[in-house]
Design a protein around this motif. Sequence first.
Motif, PDB file in Angstrom:
ATOM      1  N   ARG A  88      -7.258 -20.929 -13.069  1.00 58.42           N
ATOM      2  CA  ARG A  88      -7.859 -21.177 -14.383  1.00 58.42           C
ATOM      3  C   ARG A  88      -6.870 -21.816 -15.350  1.00 58.42           C
ATOM      4  N   THR A  97     -10.768 -27.645 -19.088  1.00 54.22           N
ATOM      5  CA  THR A  97     -11.738 -26.557 -19.026  1.00 54.22           C
ATOM      6  C   THR A  97     -11.238 -25.499 -18.053  1.00 54.22           C
ATOM      7  N   CYS A  99     -13.461 -23.582 -16.685  1.00 50.41           N
ATOM      8  CA  CYS A  99     -14.672 -23.335 -15.900  1.00 50.41           C
ATOM      9  C   CYS A  99     -14.415 -23.778 -14.464  1.00 50.41           C
ATOM     10  N   ASN A 101     -14.367 -22.106 -10.367  1.00 44.88           N
ATOM     11  CA  ASN A 101     -14.591 -20.990  -9.460  1.00 44.88           C
ATOM     12  C   ASN A 101     -13.580 -21.154  -8.329  1.00 44.88           C
TER      13      ASN A 101
END
Length: 132
Positions: A88, A97, A99, A101
């Motif tokens: 992250r 970002t 965002c 996974n």
Amino acid sequence: TATALPSSTLALMRADKLLCALLRDDASGASRPVVILEILDADFFQLRATRCLAFDPHRLLPDQVQAERWRSEFTAHGLWETFGAAARQIHKTVFGTDCVNPEDDYSTYVVPLDAAAADFPWRDIGRRRSKE
């Protein structure tokens, strides 16, 4: 029949390295790693202590001056507490970002201990596809 190893021997055995790579396609369409993370502490599905082994080793990012700064920052960072935290933070810094996974976006490889990350056959990744 196989002879069982004493538990003290099992405790001394070393596991292979666990590397996770964020892959991007280069100009030829081949998948190349942009970020290579090494997970140093993994237990079942918990991926803890993680470090950045390499950042943009194939020079895919367009701004190589900035990429060099990030390379220095990430590889000198030391350990992140978890694989997710490392992914992250790097993703937010580079792509703007957090965002991401990590389990879906990063490809995971088990690498023999005697192979350096730089010697891993990154160029072969993505060449063979399952026909199923």
